[in-house]
Each structure stands twice: as C-alpha cells, then as structure tokens.
Design a protein around this motif. Structure first.
Motif, short mmCIF file in Angstrom:
data_model
loop_
_atom_site.label_atom_id
_atom_site.label_comp_id
_atom_site.label_asym_id
_atom_site.label_seq_id
_atom_site.Cartn_x
_atom_site.Cartn_y
_atom_site.Cartn_z
N UNK A 149 0.83 -1.19 0.00
CA UNK A 149 0.00 0.00 0.00
C UNK A 149 0.87 1.25 0.00
N UNK A 150 1.84 1.31 0.88
CA UNK A 150 2.81 2.39 0.90
C UNK A 150 3.98 1.94 1.77
N UNK A 151 4.97 2.79 1.92
CA UNK A 151 6.17 2.39 2.65
C UNK A 151 5.81 1.69 3.96
N UNK A 196 -10.09 5.53 2.71
CA UNK A 196 -10.18 6.89 2.18
C UNK A 196 -8.77 7.42 2.06
N UNK A 197 -8.40 7.84 0.88
CA UNK A 197 -7.05 8.33 0.61
C UNK A 197 -7.08 9.84 0.54
N UNK A 225 -5.21 -0.24 -5.12
CA UNK A 225 -5.67 -1.63 -5.03
C UNK A 225 -6.44 -2.05 -6.26
N UNK A 226 -6.96 -1.12 -7.02
CA UNK A 226 -7.72 -1.46 -8.21
C UNK A 226 -6.85 -2.12 -9.28
N UNK A 227 -5.52 -2.04 -9.13
CA UNK A 227 -4.63 -2.66 -10.11
C UNK A 227 -4.60 -4.17 -9.99
N UNK A 228 -5.15 -4.71 -8.90
CA UNK A 228 -5.13 -6.16 -8.69
C UNK A 228 -6.31 -6.79 -9.40
N UNK A 229 -6.05 -7.87 -10.09
CA UNK A 229 -7.12 -8.61 -10.78
C UNK A 229 -7.63 -9.72 -9.92
#
Length: 85
Positions: free
Chosen positions: A28-30, A72-73, A81-85
């Motif tokens: 998600x991030x560092x 909420x970003x 996360x939408x990059x995950x299939x």
C-alpha cells in the motif's frame, strides 16, 4: 481474513521483509501491506517474518479484520488496489 501489516525494521532488513510480504499481500505504501489471506497463509507469514527480523530491534504490527475495510485516501495513492485482478 483481511490483514494489514505495518513494519518498522532495520534498514538492512527492509527489502527482505518487503519482498517476502509481496508474495502474499498488496503493498500500500512504505512499510504497509494489506490483503485477504487464508489462515494457512497467515501462519506462513508470521513464521517467515520471525525468520527475517530481529525481535529485539524490529517491530511488526498485524491487524486482523473480518472483512475488507473501507479506505479513504488523502493525497497521492502510492499503489492503487484497483490494479489487482
């Protein structure tokens, strides 16, 4: 189960922990990973982390959740996360 793992480890171990967690969870991030895993994967993650870190120096926090939390970003999302299939 859905987990969020946050870690603070010595510089010489950061890449090893990150590479290990990427096998199971979404970065998600560092120093933050999250994702849906099985109980068996959870146990493998815990065992693997224990092998990689120095428990007298490093810190790992694991949050176990019953379902995927709402996110909420604010600002830049480092790895959507939408990059995950």
């Amino acid at each position: 189960m859905y987990v969020v793992i946050v870690y603070d480890v010595a510089v010489d171990r950061v890449n090893k922990v990150k590479k290990f967690l990427r096998q199971y969870l979404h970065w998600v991030q560092n120093s933050v990973f999250e994702g849906e895993i099985t109980l068996a994967e959870f146990e493998r993650i815990k065992a693997g982390i224990k092998e990689l870190i120095d428990e007298d120096e490093d810190s790992i926090v694991i949050y176990k959740l019953r379902s995927r939390p709402q996110r909420e970003i604010i600002g830049v999302e480092k790895n959507p996360l939408e990059d995950i299939l």
